[in-house]
Enzyme design. Structure first.
Site, PDB file in Angstrom:
ATOM      1  N   ARG A 158       1.010  -1.157  -0.062  1.00  0.00           N
ATOM      2  CA  ARG A 158       0.233  -0.062   0.152  1.00  0.00           C
ATOM      3  C   ARG A 158       0.723   1.232   0.574  1.00  0.00           C
ATOM      4  O   ARG A 158       1.768   1.503   1.029  1.00  0.00           O
ATOM      5  CB  ARG A 158      -0.873   0.253   1.456  1.00  0.00           C
ATOM      6  CG  ARG A 158      -1.674   1.560   2.117  1.00  0.00           C
ATOM      7  CD  ARG A 158      -3.226   1.436   1.775  1.00  0.00           C
ATOM      8  NE  ARG A 158      -2.553   1.465   3.792  1.00  0.00           N
ATOM      9  CZ  ARG A 158      -3.752   1.731   4.594  1.00  0.00           C
ATOM     10  NH1 ARG A 158      -4.649   1.464   4.319  1.00  0.00           N
ATOM     11  NH2 ARG A 158      -3.327   1.631   5.593  1.00  0.00           N
ATOM     12  N   ASP A 437      -4.726   2.795  13.645  1.00  0.00           N
ATOM     13  CA  ASP A 437      -3.488   3.661  12.834  1.00  0.00           C
ATOM     14  C   ASP A 437      -4.061   4.971  12.544  1.00  0.00           C
ATOM     15  O   ASP A 437      -5.060   5.879  13.326  1.00  0.00           O
ATOM     16  CB  ASP A 437      -3.236   2.939  11.410  1.00  0.00           C
ATOM     17  CG  ASP A 437      -4.599   3.108  10.811  1.00  0.00           C
ATOM     18  OD1 ASP A 437      -5.207   3.856  11.402  1.00  0.00           O
ATOM     19  OD2 ASP A 437      -4.982   1.921   9.871  1.00  0.00           O
TER      20      ASP A 437
END
Length: 525
Positions: A158, A437
């Protein structure tokens, strides 16, 4: 015409930042940076219209694409045909090895929200991913040896979103996009190796807000494949539908990437952040406490069903999202509760029609697999179309729920804790038995900014104003100080984190991403 690295080169970096690789990055930058800047400006222009009261809706100019029943995406390659369990995490060496050995079908190696974008984290992450792609990655740490198993899971990278720069690589005096830096290095070094090992260059694409941003990625893919002499469709992408605007373009994103896309993913936490950001000025779209906004909330359930319908209609997989719960050590009841919450979440996803799901910890792979094995005996559920149709009202109606002082304090506590970890270079961090996150801090600060600017009065009677926010930040800073003790000042970064959070919540205008000013202040120099 220059290529300039403005950060120190640690041992091993020269094997990643080679002259041919840098020339490839320069080609990507020169080809696509003007369009990236145009698309970022278009984001601001759309947000200005929404702030002025214009309603968000499906793009009318693309109705022919949505109404055309004939087009489909390319079938998935063999190692992406069954994605029932995917594990996600940052690209540090131990995590990469453990994740690839976890027994999941795929590992999404995250250079975005699960990684703090320091120069060393980004480049060392590329070193680790290169070694993982070659299946030569090893680690000796504290007397333990880490090696890949004979059957590691499929690797997916990613890169950063379109909005982030990489400040330490300049092409012709301009910063390169973080997205192109991450994508370009991974693809250039690993595409042929991955293909030789029976896989391919696979990517998760984050933070898109419009189908033209997907078109840009498609153009990047086409050029990258041509440079390496690889066939069209070698690159395969999964797009995170983690912004509200992207949900209104889900089919269009599939269409723009139809030669390269295999799936969409429901990135639930960033989606909540994006909902708040999109409706920042709308008093009718103020969300309750974060804990009260679940996938059972009507607008979130509508979003998940919409993504599944869009995917399955076009032959793409619909991936479920992340339950933030993780195993709890030394507390059997809390651990039992966490596993029960994860089981319920995965059962809901599988029954709705998702083709797979995410977990944040290797200890949850078995549970998620057990759930999907029981409900999804085949490799996917492409034949399932959830009932109903997506409407703007269903996707945007705010749910009722509490707005509490406890919720406010939790936002601030978690916001401080996460930002402090980010400033220490850690992008994914366990807080209060949840894996958090960057979306965590984004929800925390945008919700409190909106509560303050919309004059929310909490259920207990307190007005959310600057005085209440300042007091709560001071109080939660003391909570963190008591919890971490001596490390609070030595290495904790909690004081700095509290000031970052305070500045963002009390700002006159809502910063689109907290990582933009924080990156400039702490990491870009």
């Amino acid at each position: 015409m220059t290529i300039e690295i403005t950060a120190p080169l640690q041992p091993g970096y020269d094997s990643i930042l080679t002259e041919p690789a840098l020339a490839f990055l320069a080609l990507l930058h020169r080809s696509f940076e003007p369009m990236r800047q145009n698309l970022l400006a278009a984001r601001q222009e759309r947000q200005s219209r929404w702030n002025a009261g214009e309603a968000i809706d499906f793009p009318p100019e693309m109705s022919s694409v949505r109404d055309d029943p004939t087009w489909q995406v390319r079938p998935a390659p063999a190692d992406l045909a069954d994605r029932r369990v995917e594990i996600t995490g940052p690209c540090d060496r131990k995590m990469v090895i453990n994740a690839l050995n976890s027994g999941a079908q795929c590992f999404m190696a995250c250079l975005e929200d699960a990684s703090a974008p320091t120069w060393d984290v980004m480049v060392q992450g590329q070193v680790n991913l290169r070694d993982a792609a070659a299946r030569t990655i090893t680690l000796e740490d504290k007397g333990k040896s880490y090696r890949l198993s004979d059957t590691p899971c499929t690797l997916i990278a990613r890169p950063r979103g379109w909005h982030l720069d990489e400040a330490h690589l300049r092409i012709d005096g301009q910063r390169i996009a973080g997205a192109l830096f991450d994508f370009g290095l991974y693809f250039f070094h690993n595409a042929r190796t991955l293909i030789a090992n029976g896989s391919g260059p696979y990517f998760y694409l984050p933070k898109m807000e419009h189908y033209l941003e997907a078109r840009l990625w498609n153009d990047v893919f086409r050029l990258a494949q041509s440079v390496l002499g690889l066939p069209l469709g070698t690159i395969r992408a999964t797009v995170l539908i983690e912004t509200l605007p992207a949900a209104f373009c889900a089919e269009e994103i599939l269409y723009e990437l139809r030669d390269h896309i295999t799936a969409l993913n429901c990135g639930r936490w960033d989606y909540i952040f994006s909902y708040i950001k999109t409706f920042q000025n709308d008093p009718g779209k103020v969300l309750p406490d974060r804990a009260a906004v679940t996938m059972a909330s009507p607008f979130m359930a509508a979003y998940a069903a919409h993504v599944i319908r869009a995917c399955h209609k076009r032959g793409a997989h619909a991936m479920g999202g992340m339950s933030a719960f993780i195993p709890v050590k030394d507390d059997s009841q809390a651990n039992e509760n966490a596993f029960a919450a994860v089981r319920a979440d995965k059962e809901r996803e599988a029954r709705l029609g998702h083709d797979g799901t995410w977990v944040a910890h290797p200890g949850l792979v078995g549970l998620a697999r057990e759930v999907f094995d029981a409900i999804m005996p085949g490799p996917n559920q492409l034949d399932i179309l959830p009932g109903g149709d997506a409407t703007a009202a269903a996707l945007t109606t705010a749910p009722a729920g509490p707005k509490t002082l406890a919720g406010l304090n939790n936002n601030i506590n978690v916001g401080i804790g996460y930002i402090a970890a980010w400033l220490r270079g850690q992008g994914a961090v366990p807080l209060h038995n949840l894996m958090e996150d960057a979306a965590t801090a984004e929800i925390s600060r945008t919700q409190l900014w909106q509560w303050r600017t919309q004059g929310v009065v909490l259920d207990s009677g307190e007005a959310v104003d600057g005085a209440l926010i300042n007091q709560a930040i001071d109080d939660q800073l003391r909570v963190w100080q008591a919890q971490v003790g001596d490390n609070f000042y030595a290495a904790g970064k909690y004081t700095e984190a509290a000031e970052v959070l305070r500045t963002l919540i009390l700002a006159d205008t809502l910063e689109p991403f907290l990582t933009l000013p924080a990156y400039e202040h702490y990491f870009a120099r």
